[in-house]
Structure formats: C-alpha cells, structure tokens
Design a protein around this motif. Structure first.
Motif, PDB file in Angstrom:
ATOM      1  N   ALA A 138       0.839  -1.144  -0.067  1.00 40.52           N
ATOM      2  CA  ALA A 138      -0.021  -0.034  -0.048  1.00 40.52           C
ATOM      3  C   ALA A 138       0.891   1.390  -0.119  1.00 40.52           C
ATOM      4  O   ALA A 138       0.786   2.267  -0.772  1.00 40.52           O
ATOM      5  CB  ALA A 138      -1.088  -0.010   1.147  1.00 40.52           C
ATOM      6  N   ALA A 139       1.990   1.270   0.814  1.00 43.09           N
ATOM      7  CA  ALA A 139       3.006   2.320   0.836  1.00 43.09           C
ATOM      8  C   ALA A 139       3.470   2.784  -0.405  1.00 43.09           C
ATOM      9  O   ALA A 139       3.800   3.907  -0.932  1.00 43.09           O
ATOM     10  CB  ALA A 139       4.005   2.225   1.854  1.00 43.09           C
ATOM     11  N   GLU A 140       3.746   1.363  -1.131  1.00 43.64           N
ATOM     12  CA  GLU A 140       4.461   1.676  -2.485  1.00 43.64           C
ATOM     13  C   GLU A 140       3.471   2.269  -3.389  1.00 43.64           C
ATOM     14  O   GLU A 140       3.847   2.885  -4.306  1.00 43.64           O
ATOM     15  CB  GLU A 140       4.928   0.233  -2.936  1.00 43.64           C
ATOM     16  CG  GLU A 140       5.475   0.125  -4.271  1.00 43.64           C
ATOM     17  CD  GLU A 140       6.196  -1.104  -4.821  1.00 43.64           C
ATOM     18  OE1 GLU A 140       6.563  -0.950  -6.155  1.00 43.64           O
ATOM     19  OE2 GLU A 140       6.107  -2.006  -4.084  1.00 43.64           O
ATOM     20  N   MET A 141       2.273   2.008  -3.392  1.00 43.50           N
ATOM     21  CA  MET A 141       1.362   2.414  -4.217  1.00 43.50           C
ATOM     22  C   MET A 141       1.136   3.982  -4.115  1.00 43.50           C
ATOM     23  O   MET A 141       0.907   4.835  -4.819  1.00 43.50           O
ATOM     24  CB  MET A 141      -0.053   1.737  -4.113  1.00 43.50           C
ATOM     25  CG  MET A 141      -1.068   2.312  -5.123  1.00 43.50           C
ATOM     26  SD  MET A 141      -0.866   2.021  -6.710  1.00 43.50           S
ATOM     27  CE  MET A 141      -0.773   3.558  -7.541  1.00 43.50           C
ATOM     28  N   HIS A 142       1.034   4.252  -2.750  1.00 45.40           N
ATOM     29  CA  HIS A 142       0.918   5.635  -2.282  1.00 45.40           C
ATOM     30  C   HIS A 142       1.791   6.517  -2.553  1.00 45.40           C
ATOM     31  O   HIS A 142       1.592   7.686  -2.937  1.00 45.40           O
ATOM     32  CB  HIS A 142       0.871   5.844  -0.626  1.00 45.40           C
ATOM     33  CG  HIS A 142       0.136   6.738  -0.085  1.00 45.40           C
ATOM     34  ND1 HIS A 142      -1.068   7.510  -0.082  1.00 45.40           N
ATOM     35  CD2 HIS A 142       0.877   7.820   0.729  1.00 45.40           C
ATOM     36  CE1 HIS A 142      -1.335   8.362   0.582  1.00 45.40           C
ATOM     37  NE2 HIS A 142      -0.160   8.773   1.098  1.00 45.40           N
ATOM     38  N   SER A 143       3.103   6.069  -2.658  1.00 45.08           N
ATOM     39  CA  SER A 143       4.349   7.044  -3.223  1.00 45.08           C
ATOM     40  C   SER A 143       4.679   6.601  -4.337  1.00 45.08           C
ATOM     41  O   SER A 143       5.805   7.445  -5.193  1.00 45.08           O
ATOM     42  CB  SER A 143       5.289   6.900  -2.004  1.00 45.08           C
ATOM     43  OG  SER A 143       5.871   5.569  -1.941  1.00 45.08           O
ATOM     44  N   ASN A 157       4.672   6.481 -10.517  1.00 45.20           N
ATOM     45  CA  ASN A 157       4.352   7.801 -11.089  1.00 45.20           C
ATOM     46  C   ASN A 157       4.108   8.111 -12.689  1.00 45.20           C
ATOM     47  O   ASN A 157       2.959   8.753 -12.981  1.00 45.20           O
ATOM     48  CB  ASN A 157       5.807   8.669 -10.909  1.00 45.20           C
ATOM     49  CG  ASN A 157       6.040   8.720  -9.204  1.00 45.20           C
ATOM     50  OD1 ASN A 157       4.993   8.982  -8.541  1.00 45.20           O
ATOM     51  ND2 ASN A 157       7.078   9.019  -8.948  1.00 45.20           N
ATOM     52  N   ALA A 158       4.516   6.981 -13.394  1.00 46.02           N
ATOM     53  CA  ALA A 158       3.904   7.089 -14.913  1.00 46.02           C
ATOM     54  C   ALA A 158       2.615   6.783 -15.010  1.00 46.02           C
ATOM     55  O   ALA A 158       2.055   7.157 -15.575  1.00 46.02           O
ATOM     56  CB  ALA A 158       5.084   5.992 -15.558  1.00 46.02           C
ATOM     57  N   LEU A 159       2.275   5.515 -14.201  1.00 46.01           N
ATOM     58  CA  LEU A 159       0.929   5.066 -14.189  1.00 46.01           C
ATOM     59  C   LEU A 159      -0.089   6.283 -13.766  1.00 46.01           C
ATOM     60  O   LEU A 159      -0.968   6.448 -14.506  1.00 46.01           O
ATOM     61  CB  LEU A 159       0.595   3.722 -13.326  1.00 46.01           C
ATOM     62  CG  LEU A 159      -0.759   3.582 -13.310  1.00 46.01           C
ATOM     63  CD1 LEU A 159      -1.161   2.931 -14.881  1.00 46.01           C
ATOM     64  CD2 LEU A 159      -0.728   2.341 -12.387  1.00 46.01           C
ATOM     65  N   ARG A 160       0.364   7.093 -12.711  1.00 44.00           N
ATOM     66  CA  ARG A 160      -0.468   8.002 -12.185  1.00 44.00           C
ATOM     67  C   ARG A 160      -0.544   9.262 -13.381  1.00 44.00           C
ATOM     68  O   ARG A 160      -1.545   9.916 -13.721  1.00 44.00           O
ATOM     69  CB  ARG A 160      -0.010   8.659 -11.011  1.00 44.00           C
ATOM     70  CG  ARG A 160       0.038   7.732  -9.749  1.00 44.00           C
ATOM     71  CD  ARG A 160       0.693   8.517  -8.732  1.00 44.00           C
ATOM     72  NE  ARG A 160       0.840   7.738  -7.591  1.00 44.00           N
ATOM     73  CZ  ARG A 160       0.161   7.386  -6.549  1.00 44.00           C
ATOM     74  NH1 ARG A 160      -1.102   7.639  -6.681  1.00 44.00           N
ATOM     75  NH2 ARG A 160       0.547   6.688  -5.560  1.00 44.00           N
ATOM     76  N   ALA A 172       8.471   3.943 -19.125  1.00 44.68           N
ATOM     77  CA  ALA A 172       8.293   4.141 -17.636  1.00 44.68           C
ATOM     78  C   ALA A 172       6.931   3.608 -17.184  1.00 44.68           C
ATOM     79  O   ALA A 172       6.815   3.026 -16.249  1.00 44.68           O
ATOM     80  CB  ALA A 172       8.463   5.717 -17.394  1.00 44.68           C
ATOM     81  N   LEU A 173       5.942   3.658 -18.188  1.00 43.77           N
ATOM     82  CA  LEU A 173       4.819   3.117 -18.135  1.00 43.77           C
ATOM     83  C   LEU A 173       4.745   1.657 -18.134  1.00 43.77           C
ATOM     84  O   LEU A 173       4.230   1.010 -17.360  1.00 43.77           O
ATOM     85  CB  LEU A 173       3.556   3.657 -19.036  1.00 43.77           C
ATOM     86  CG  LEU A 173       2.219   3.149 -18.959  1.00 43.77           C
ATOM     87  CD1 LEU A 173       1.718   3.444 -17.364  1.00 43.77           C
ATOM     88  CD2 LEU A 173       1.373   3.953 -19.903  1.00 43.77           C
ATOM     89  N   LYS A 174       5.670   1.029 -19.180  1.00 45.43           N
ATOM     90  CA  LYS A 174       5.782  -0.376 -19.154  1.00 45.43           C
ATOM     91  C   LYS A 174       6.387  -0.918 -17.852  1.00 45.43           C
ATOM     92  O   LYS A 174       6.220  -1.996 -17.564  1.00 45.43           O
ATOM     93  CB  LYS A 174       6.601  -0.860 -20.143  1.00 45.43           C
ATOM     94  CG  LYS A 174       5.848  -0.507 -21.596  1.00 45.43           C
ATOM     95  CD  LYS A 174       7.025  -0.818 -22.827  1.00 45.43           C
ATOM     96  CE  LYS A 174       6.309  -0.707 -24.199  1.00 45.43           C
ATOM     97  NZ  LYS A 174       7.327  -0.841 -25.394  1.00 45.43           N
ATOM     98  N   HIS A 175       7.426  -0.189 -17.241  1.00 42.77           N
ATOM     99  CA  HIS A 175       7.901  -0.453 -16.152  1.00 42.77           C
ATOM    100  C   HIS A 175       6.837  -0.529 -14.824  1.00 42.77           C
ATOM    101  O   HIS A 175       6.884  -1.492 -14.108  1.00 42.77           O
ATOM    102  CB  HIS A 175       8.929   0.566 -15.854  1.00 42.77           C
ATOM    103  CG  HIS A 175       9.652   0.115 -14.466  1.00 42.77           C
ATOM    104  ND1 HIS A 175      10.649  -0.963 -14.131  1.00 42.77           N
ATOM    105  CD2 HIS A 175       9.382   0.734 -13.081  1.00 42.77           C
ATOM    106  CE1 HIS A 175      11.100  -0.836 -12.845  1.00 42.77           C
ATOM    107  NE2 HIS A 175      10.256   0.075 -12.260  1.00 42.77           N
ATOM    108  N   ASP A 176       5.965   0.237 -14.784  1.00 42.60           N
ATOM    109  CA  ASP A 176       4.974   0.466 -13.813  1.00 42.60           C
ATOM    110  C   ASP A 176       4.113  -0.911 -14.004  1.00 42.60           C
ATOM    111  O   ASP A 176       3.747  -1.231 -12.912  1.00 42.60           O
ATOM    112  CB  ASP A 176       4.354   1.788 -13.893  1.00 42.60           C
ATOM    113  CG  ASP A 176       4.973   2.845 -12.905  1.00 42.60           C
ATOM    114  OD1 ASP A 176       5.991   2.615 -12.501  1.00 42.60           O
ATOM    115  OD2 ASP A 176       4.616   4.061 -13.008  1.00 42.60           O
TER     116      ASP A 176
END
Length: 228
Positions: free
Chosen positions: A96-101, A104-107, A126-130
């Motif tokens: 959850a913390a990883e998602m919270h912070s 970034n590319a997906l967001r 970057a999006l592929k990595h996410d």
C-alpha cells in the motif's frame, strides 16, 4: 458517525481508497461529495481539510486527512482493516505504501476517469515498467497469501489502495500478466466498486485540467458519463 469528504467520483482516486474500504468493511459513514474546482483546490477545500485536498475524514469534529492516515485511523478503531497475520499485514502495508508513493508514470499518464475509454498515443518505457512492477507485486501477493485478494481471503486496506488502478486499467485498456490478470476484474465486481462507478457515471461535473491530461495522453474513444 464519521463524515467522509470526497471529491468527484469520476476523477478522485485518492477519495476512492477510504470510501471503498469503509463501504466494503461495513464501517458506517456519511458521505459528502465536493466537486473539484477549476484550478487550485486550496481555497475551496481548505475549509474542509487542513491540507486543502480530498479525502478528509471527520470524526466528532476532528479532521484526519490523507488517505493513508485515514486508513490507519480506522485500523485503530475497527477490525479487519489490515490482515490479522503479522507477515501478511507487513506485506500489505509495504504494498500500500508503494502504491501511495510510487507508480508515477501510471498516475501521470493514466489520470483516473472512470467513465471514459482511452487509446493511448504511446506506452512509454516508464509506463511499461510500472505495469511490470504492478503485475509482479500483485502476482506475489496472490501467490504468497492464496487470494482472492492481495493479502489473503478478505478484502483489506491494501486492496483499497489498488482499487483506483482497476479503474485506470479498464479506462486505458491496460493489462498485467499472470494470475494478477484477473484481479482488477475481481475488484470492479465488488458491490462498493459498482456503487462508486454508477455514481461516477452519473456525475455531470467536469474538471478541465483532468480532462486535458487525458486528451494529452490519448484519444477518447468512448465517454460513458452523463451529459455535462
């Protein structure tokens, strides 16, 4: 009773997190929807939330802001917010913390808008990595704890933190590999997620900055929202 202030359901991924958690766990609350203003939200939301952002939980006049803080506040008062098992709980908090912070590319590229379907102009490295990391994380949790949710057989806060991602993947036609491929659909089929989605489609509010971000990332091929 708790009062949960949220922004537009079509756009507000942050608001969805505590909302879907409380709905799914049966924690009673009064919902108050506060449409996103055009431009800065500070002057409007500052009257409701100390940081001038949504969501904000109010308990007997006391404000708790930021989705992670709200979840932790609820966890101190209600069972089942996090898994009971210590290792599962530690994993769930880490994810959850990883998602919270992170992510970034997906967001940044795939701004949440429940009611649109978008063909991206490109899927950057970057999006592929996410997306790879997202699938890797989900596959790990589902395999480690046996599913059907990320940290075991019960919906918990870690699933609430990834609930907005399920809407993003649907809106932008994105997928992840492995057993994780079916997880977003499982989230979308939850009664609380169906309720949020129906309300999002019914909204007539539009926030130009969010819509502009979406149009910069791709072509809107379908708009299921009520007429503005």
């Amino acid at each position: 009773m708790y009062v949960l202030h949220v922004a537009n359901k079509n756009y507000s991924s942050w608001s969805l997190r505590p909302w879907v958690l409380m709905r799914t766990l049966g924690i009673p609350f009064e919902e108050r929807v506060n449409p996103l203003p055009t431009g800065s939200s500070w002057n409007v939301y500052r009257q409701l939330s100390p940081n001038g952002r949504m969501p904000c939980l109010v308990d007997d006049g006391w404000a708790v802001w930021d989705s992670f803080a709200i979840v932790e506040y609820l966890a101190e008062r209600h069972p089942g917010v996090w898994p009971a098992d210590a290792k599962a709980r530690a994993w769930a908090r880490s994810a959850a913390a990883e998602m919270h912070s992170g992510f970034n590319a997906l967001r940044g590229v795939c701004s949440m808008s429940c009611g649109v379907r978008v063909e991206l102009f490109e899927i950057s490295g970057a999006l592929k990595h996410d997306l790879f990391r997202l699938g890797d994380l989900w596959n790990d949790g589902l395999a480690r704890f046996g599913g059907p949710f990320l940290a075991g057989n019960r919906f918990s806060a870690v699933d609430a933190f990834f609930a907005p991602v399920a809407f993003r993947l649907k809106s932008y036609g994105l997928v992840v590999d492995g057993i994780a491929a079916g997880y977003p659909k499982r989230l979308l089929e939850l009664p609380a997620m169906r309720e949020w989605y129906a309300s999002a489609l019914a909204e007539t509010w539009r926030e130009p900055d969010h819509d502009a971000e979406i149009c910069a990332a791709g072509a809107i091929v379908e708009d299921l929202r009520a007429t503005a």
